[in-house]
Design a protein around this motif. Structure first.
Motif: not given
Length: 648
Positions: A502-521
């Motif tokens: 569960f932890i490994e999955t969460m860490v892997e998924a942490k930056n899912f669509q992170s670039a989309m979040a960055v351009v939104r900010q």
């Protein structure tokens, strides 16, 4: 040692503020008449009485935020213009300003903290219009009072609109949603209620199966408080006039005069550089989302589909579902585990305090270091209708030493809107809620661990606005660290630790669509800076936003989207021409965080250095100077890109 916080004496608090304003004016005149202009004889006592008034006003604003009522709204609206008038008169007082200049030129006994207080005060007096001719001073005072009222109106309109909307659904329209989400929304008659309050809103936008209902909810959210369109137009106009009265070409330049960033051009260059790096990655992320939605039968992806299909895609790619983490993230367990982590990281302990609170779900803790009680922290984490949305840290009292050598210990509130505990199930958090908790605790620790003796630069006081997010963003990164999660992530019923996968999955998924979040900010930050370089009318504001979206956004926003009408950060908060601060501070936090990752998360020497160089110093020195003291050099953008999973 600590005063008791009372929430049921608002009228008495209001009267106390008026009396304090009156007594402060009298005391200041006495200090001026004394004509002994040293820090000890003038600025020290001045600082104390100002801090006492600030503490009083914080009590009312806090109650208005966490226990909002007609009474709190009325009293808060009553005191705002009085406080604004007082502070405006004060900041334009030529006699006080001359006393400060005399201290600057003649008092050779000042220590580093006192010098910073004096420097900040002289700067702020100049930025407030001291030295202006009488008519300009009078106009500036009118502007400040009006802006205070408009900001309060803006905020209250958003809250009223949020409270006014509800969507009642039947079983077919929530079919397939996680049971915990359905449980939170279930009404007494067996149906389901969703509102614009964030936990409820994001629940349906993430999991709601009815596309039609998601569209309805989304539209209600992005069109709320339309009356704020004219309010923000007036706010921008008045801010521009204020800047021009003070000799600045724009409000953006006025705003940056007290920040780390040197100019609007420097800020926009930084944001544009980030956009150049992030947007190509964001476009790829969006294309992948569009392709996935098409596979699910949705050929034209809409704004109200993004969160829903993003959750589905994340689940497919990583088998990641936030809801399956909830049983392992029971609120009280998370809080206690977080305290254990902070004890290991920073050498601090938390002891629950038996004191009065404003709601049964609120908890209070004393912070202890080396067996000494150093501060007090209130946690108010569960959502309530009478509480404003979002999460924040509110500092009540700073650490400082009075002119009578009395030590005042700091107090702060951390407020959230997490799921409400029920009789049959406790408050169960999502991983993103844990990140939010860590973030706000970072703000709180920055304030509460201060060892600064001067109130005006203690804790978060006096910290440049574009650096104040540094400790909070630094701390939130640890919410994804396996060693940290091991401390508190356990099943609320069985006590079983969260599975390693569960932890490994969460860490892997942490930056899912992170670039989309960055351009939104970046969209928010660039928009904020540009409208404060000028002062467009309501229609012009929309044009600026449309232009910024062309540069940064990767999907088309509906024309009815008027998010600016609820952009409280810049129209009812402290982020006007300063929203870029989130990314600016994240630059510092990313570099600091990876220093811990690379040298060891629980490195005692590194943690002690961070505590002493950053957290204990507050605003007593420049934020960049303190960062360099800790890090040894300037930050670089590569760490920020690394944090967001974007190749440099």
């Amino acid at each position: 040692m600590f005063p008791e916080f009372k929430e049921d004496d608002l009228k008495e608090k209001e009267i106390a503020i008026y009396e304090k304003i009156k007594s402060n004016k009298k005391r200041i005149q006495e200090l001026l008449d004394n004509k002994i202009y040293t820090f000890a004889s003038f600025l020290g006592p001045y600082q104390t009485i100002q801090t006492e008034l600030s503490d009083l006003s914080t009590e009312i604003s806090h109650v208005n935020s966490v226990k909002n009522s007609e009474e709190s709204q009325t009293i808060y609206a009553n005191i705002l213009p009085k406080l604004t008038e007082y502070y405006t008169d004060l900041a334009q007082n030529e006699d006080i300003f001359q006393a400060l200049l005399k201290i600057e030129s003649e008092d050779t006994t000042l220590n580093l903290e006192q010098s910073k207080v004096l420097k900040n005060e002289i700067r702020d007096f100049r930025l407030a219009g001291v030295g202006l001719e009488a008519t300009k001073k009078s106009r500036l005072k009118e502007i400040n009072i009006r802006l205070s009222d408009l900001s309060n109106q803006f905020s209250q309109n958003v809250l009223n609109a949020t409270n006014a909307f509800e969507m009642i659904l039947d079983e077919t329209e929530v079919d397939g949603m996680p049971e915990s989400e359905k449980r939170s929304a279930r009404t007494e008659d067996g149906r389901y209620k969703f509102t614009l309050h964030y936990p409820s809103y994001i629940s349906y936008m993430t999991y709601g199966p009815s596309r039609e209902r998601r569209a309805e909810l989304y539209k209600a959210s992005v069109t709320k408080a339309p009356e704020n369109g004219k309010i923000l137009e007036e706010i921008l106009k008045l801010r521009k006039e204020e800047a021009e009265l003070l000799g600045f070409a724009s409000f953006a330049q006025l705003s940056l005069a007290s920040k780390v960033a040197e100019s609007p051009d420097q800020v926009l260059e930084f944001l544009t550089k980030l956009n150049v790096k992030a947007k190509p990655v964001a476009l790829k992320e969006y294309q992948r989302l569009k392709d996935f939605a098409s596979e699910q039968g949705v050929s034209e992806l809409q704004a109200y589909d993004l969160t829903y299909f993003s959750e589905m895609l994340k689940k497919k790619l990583y088998h990641y579902e936030e809801d399956k983490y909830r049983p392992y993230l029971e609120k009280e367990s998370v809080v206690q585990g977080t305290f254990q982590f902070l004890s290991s990281l920073l050498g601090i302990q938390f002891k629950q305090a038996d004191t009065r609170v404003w709601h049964p779900s609120v908890l209070c803790y004393d912070i202890i270091i080396d067996k000494q009680t150093r501060a007090r922290l209130y946690l108010d984490l569960e959502a309530r209708k009478e509480k404003k949305g979002g999460a924040w840290m509110h500092n009540w009292k700073p650490h400082f030493i009075t002119e009578n050598n009395e030590k005042i210990l700091p107090i702060a509130f951390v407020v959230g809107n997490f799921p409400v505990a029920r009789e049959d199930v406790p408050s169960l958090l999502k991983p993103s809620d844990v990140v939010t908790l860590f973030h706000e605790l970072g703000h709180a620790l920055h304030h509460l661990l201060s060892q600064v003796g001067e109130a005006f630069v203690s804790g978060v006081n006096g910290v440049e606005w574009d650096a104040v997010e540094f400790p909070s963003q630094f701390l939130e990164n640890f919410a994804y660290e396996p060693k940290v999660l091991d401390l508190f992530a356990k099943h609320y019923q069985t006590g079983e630790k969260i599975p390693r996968e569960f932890i490994e999955t969460m860490v892997e998924a942490k930056n899912f669509q992170s670039a989309m979040a960055v351009v939104r900010q970046l969209e928010f930050a660039i928009f904020d800076m540009r409208i404060h370089l000028d002062a467009p009318d309501e229609e012009g504001v929309q044009k600026v936003l449309d232009e910024v979206r062309k540069e940064t956004a990767v999907f088309t926003t509906p024309s009815y989207n008027k998010f600016q009408n609820s952009f409280s950060h810049i129209f009812a908060g402290g982020y006007a021409a300063g929203y870029y601060s989130y990314k600016w501070a994240e630059l510092l936090s990313a570099n600091a965080f990876y220093k811990f990752v690379d040298e060891g998360i629980f490195s005692e020497s590194l943690a002690e250095k961070f505590r002493k160089c950053i957290l204990e110093k507050g605003g007593s020195e420049s934020a960049m100077k303190l960062f360099r003291d800790f890090y040894g050099k300037d930050p670089d953008i590569e760490a920020l890109l690394r944090l967001n999973g974007i190749a440099a």
